[in-house]
Design a protein around this motif. Structure first.
Motif, PDB file in Angstrom:
ATOM      1  N   MET A   1      -4.231 -19.128   7.939  1.00 12.79           N
ATOM      2  CA  MET A   1      -3.367 -18.086   7.378  1.00 12.79           C
ATOM      3  C   MET A   1      -2.751 -18.566   6.082  1.00 12.79           C
ATOM      4  SD  MET A   1      -1.492 -16.616  10.814  1.00 12.79           S
ATOM      5  CE  MET A   1      -1.448 -18.227  11.597  1.00 12.79           C
ATOM      6  N   ASP A   2      -2.657 -17.681   5.141  1.00 17.75           N
ATOM      7  CA  ASP A   2      -2.097 -17.998   3.844  1.00 17.75           C
ATOM      8  C   ASP A   2      -0.563 -17.995   3.938  1.00 17.75           C
ATOM      9  OD1 ASP A   2      -0.964 -17.233   1.094  1.00 17.75           O
ATOM     10  OD2 ASP A   2      -3.053 -17.702   0.613  1.00 17.75           O
ATOM     11  N   VAL A   3       0.061 -19.104   3.557  1.00 15.66           N
ATOM     12  CA  VAL A   3       1.509 -19.233   3.692  1.00 15.66           C
ATOM     13  C   VAL A   3       2.237 -18.196   2.838  1.00 15.66           C
ATOM     14  CG1 VAL A   3       3.480 -20.761   3.281  1.00 15.66           C
ATOM     15  CG2 VAL A   3       1.391 -21.671   4.300  1.00 15.66           C
ATOM     16  N   ARG A   4       1.708 -17.907   1.658  1.00 10.65           N
ATOM     17  CA  ARG A   4       2.369 -16.920   0.795  1.00 10.65           C
ATOM     18  C   ARG A   4       2.381 -15.535   1.445  1.00 10.65           C
ATOM     19  NH1 ARG A   4      -1.202 -18.220  -4.345  1.00 10.65           N
ATOM     20  NH2 ARG A   4      -2.679 -18.298  -2.613  1.00 10.65           N
ATOM     21  N   ARG A   5       1.306 -15.196   2.171  1.00 10.47           N
ATOM     22  CA  ARG A   5       1.272 -13.910   2.861  1.00 10.47           C
ATOM     23  C   ARG A   5       2.248 -13.901   4.041  1.00 10.47           C
ATOM     24  NH1 ARG A   5      -4.918 -14.296   2.358  1.00 10.47           N
ATOM     25  NH2 ARG A   5      -5.250 -13.465   0.266  1.00 10.47           N
ATOM     26  N   LEU A   6       2.408 -15.062   4.704  1.00  9.94           N
ATOM     27  CA  LEU A   6       3.400 -15.154   5.776  1.00  9.94           C
ATOM     28  C   LEU A   6       4.803 -14.904   5.229  1.00  9.94           C
ATOM     29  CD1 LEU A   6       2.133 -18.275   7.766  1.00  9.94           C
ATOM     30  CD2 LEU A   6       2.076 -15.892   8.518  1.00  9.94           C
ATOM     31  N   MET A   7       5.099 -15.487   4.063  1.00 13.75           N
ATOM     32  CA  MET A   7       6.419 -15.273   3.455  1.00 13.75           C
ATOM     33  C   MET A   7       6.598 -13.808   3.049  1.00 13.75           C
ATOM     34  SD  MET A   7       7.789 -18.205   3.770  1.00 13.75           S
ATOM     35  CE  MET A   7       6.755 -18.321   5.258  1.00 13.75           C
ATOM     36  N   LEU A   8       5.505 -13.166   2.653  1.00  9.67           N
ATOM     37  CA  LEU A   8       5.554 -11.756   2.292  1.00  9.67           C
ATOM     38  C   LEU A   8       5.848 -10.890   3.531  1.00  9.67           C
ATOM     39  CD1 LEU A   8       5.175  -9.840  -0.100  1.00  9.67           C
ATOM     40  CD2 LEU A   8       2.758  -9.686   0.493  1.00  9.67           C
ATOM     41  N   LEU A   9       5.246 -11.266   4.674  1.00 10.93           N
ATOM     42  CA  LEU A   9       5.509 -10.560   5.924  1.00 10.93           C
ATOM     43  C   LEU A   9       6.994 -10.655   6.283  1.00 10.93           C
ATOM     44  CD1 LEU A   9       4.458  -9.085   8.503  1.00 10.93           C
ATOM     45  CD2 LEU A   9       4.184 -11.371   9.515  1.00 10.93           C
ATOM     46  N   VAL A  10       7.585 -11.839   6.136  1.00 13.20           N
ATOM     47  CA  VAL A  10       9.013 -12.021   6.414  1.00 13.20           C
ATOM     48  C   VAL A  10       9.842 -11.100   5.523  1.00 13.20           C
ATOM     49  CG1 VAL A  10      10.948 -13.647   6.273  1.00 13.20           C
ATOM     50  CG2 VAL A  10       8.762 -14.382   7.249  1.00 13.20           C
ATOM     51  N   GLU A  11       9.482 -11.033   4.249  1.00  6.98           N
ATOM     52  CA  GLU A  11      10.226 -10.202   3.304  1.00  6.98           C
ATOM     53  C   GLU A  11      10.148  -8.719   3.697  1.00  6.98           C
ATOM     54  OE1 GLU A  11      12.797 -10.126   0.070  1.00  6.98           O
ATOM     55  OE2 GLU A  11      11.788 -11.913   0.847  1.00  6.98           O
ATOM     56  N   VAL A  12       8.947  -8.270   4.081  1.00  8.11           N
ATOM     57  CA  VAL A  12       8.765  -6.862   4.457  1.00  8.11           C
ATOM     58  C   VAL A  12       9.601  -6.516   5.691  1.00  8.11           C
ATOM     59  CG1 VAL A  12       7.102  -5.182   5.373  1.00  8.11           C
ATOM     60  CG2 VAL A  12       6.494  -6.618   3.401  1.00  8.11           C
ATOM     61  N   LEU A  13       9.540  -7.377   6.720  1.00  4.27           N
ATOM     62  CA  LEU A  13      10.269  -7.080   7.953  1.00  4.27           C
ATOM     63  C   LEU A  13      11.774  -7.257   7.775  1.00  4.27           C
ATOM     64  CD1 LEU A  13       7.814  -8.615  10.564  1.00  4.27           C
ATOM     65  CD2 LEU A  13       8.281  -6.190  10.106  1.00  4.27           C
ATOM     66  N   ASP A  14      12.198  -8.205   6.954  1.00  4.54           N
ATOM     67  CA  ASP A  14      13.636  -8.363   6.701  1.00  4.54           C
ATOM     68  C   ASP A  14      14.206  -7.145   5.980  1.00  4.54           C
ATOM     69  OD1 ASP A  14      13.866 -10.796   7.931  1.00  4.54           O
ATOM     70  OD2 ASP A  14      13.807 -12.003   6.095  1.00  4.54           O
ATOM     71  N   ARG A  15      13.404  -6.548   5.081  1.00  6.70           N
ATOM     72  CA  ARG A  15      13.898  -5.427   4.283  1.00  6.70           C
ATOM     73  C   ARG A  15      13.550  -4.072   4.902  1.00  6.70           C
ATOM     74  NH1 ARG A  15      16.048  -7.098  -0.427  1.00  6.70           N
ATOM     75  NH2 ARG A  15      15.622  -9.265  -0.996  1.00  6.70           N
ATOM     76  N   GLY A  16      12.649  -4.062   5.877  1.00  8.40           N
ATOM     77  CA  GLY A  16      12.385  -2.838   6.629  1.00  8.40           C
ATOM     78  C   GLY A  16      11.339  -1.926   6.044  1.00  8.40           C
TER      79      GLY A  16
END
Length: 299
Positions: A1-16
């Motif tokens: 898994m690409d770490v940058r995409r994981l961080m993007l997933l966190v951003e999406v779910l944190d912001r809704g």
């Protein structure tokens, strides 16, 4: 898994929502959506449930979100530690040295360095010349102090060499020697003296041989010492006179005098040597700066 995409997933779910994450990261919503889809492809199952007014994590998305948050925290901690090393608030510097510098110049540098950077750990290893070079190549030491003379300059294509200072050759005589009250002596005045020297292959012995030959005499050897403290002691009891680098006689034994020599008796260079880097480590650069300051004071 690409770490940058994981961080993007966190951003999406944190912001809704994808749009809110895109705005915060200054991406387009389509670019964020495309990266999330690629991550879902990598995982092999959906991570987001999409709704008209936002998104929610699927069961797989929630599991991955929790792991991604821990990864984010570890990355932030790693960056903080790297920043601390850069700011000299932590780190470990390993120094190689040899006895005459280890008992004179280096303690002054260590004290000054620790006053400026108390959180950096220092370890010091004293060894012979060849061992010091080998340890530096092997990465066992980060910074090494070495020496050389004009007829045998130290060069190594894999190492950076900085000339720190010239360590003058001095004359050591007993306190009651006929020349003891002089400040400067010519070597030719010592042609009838007996000499206390180091072992035959020691550099200071070669300094004496070369300088005596230039002055027109051959030195008579009375004692071969294992170190400069022993040589000073034998000089002090009148067994002969001796040559020594200035840093070797900073700590004098009782009953001797140290005089300057006229007539161009060779000095040794004190060197600071590091492995060749594109960018020097902050601890190495700070120690080099400290050594230069101490060397300037001694000079």
């Amino acid at each position: 898994m690409d770490v940058r995409r994981l961080m993007l997933l966190v951003e999406v779910l944190d912001r809704g929502s994808i749009s809110a994450a895109a705005e915060a990261l200054q991406y387009t919503p389509s670019a964020v959506s495309q990266q999330v889809k690629r991550l879902e492809y990598e995982v092999g199952q959906p991570l987001l449930s999409r709704f008209p007014r936002g998104v929610r994590a699927t069961d797989a998305g929630l599991v991955l979100y929790r792991h991604a948050c821990r990864i984010r925290d570890q990355l932030q901690a790693a960056q903080a530690d790297v920043d601390a090393v850069a700011g000299l608030r932590q780190g470990h510097l390993r120094i190689g040295t040899f006895p005459t510098v280890g008992s004179s110049l280096l303690p002054l540098a260590v004290r000054a360095f620790k006053e400026k950077h108390p959180d950096v750990r220092l370890t010091v290893h004293s060894a012979r010349f060849d061992d010091l070079v080998q340890r530096l190549h092997a990465g066992s030491d980060d910074v090494t102090l070495l020496w050389d003379y004009e007829w045998n300059r130290f060069r190594d294509d894999e190492l950076d060499v900085v000339h720190l200072l010239d360590d003058a050759t001095m004359l050591v005589v007993s306190a009651d020697h006929r020349l003891a009250r002089r400040r400067r002596v010519r070597l030719a005045e010592l042609s009838e003296e007996e000499w206390v020297v180091r072992e035959a292959d020691h550099p200071v012995t070669e300094v004496l041989d070369r300088s005596a030959r230039a002055a027109g005499f051959s030195p008579r050897i009375s004692f071969r010492a294992n170190d400069y403290q022993e040589a000073q002691s034998m000089v002090g009891v009148g067994l002969g006179v001796a040559l020594a680098p200035r840093l070797a006689v900073v700590n004098r034994v009782p009953g001797v005098r140290v005089l300057s020599l006229a007539g161009g008796v060779p000095a040794r260079r004190i060197l600071v040597v590091t492995r060749r880097h594109a960018i020097a480590a902050p601890t190495e650069a700070a120690m080099l700066s400290t050594l230069r300051e101490v060397a300037d004071d001694l000079a």
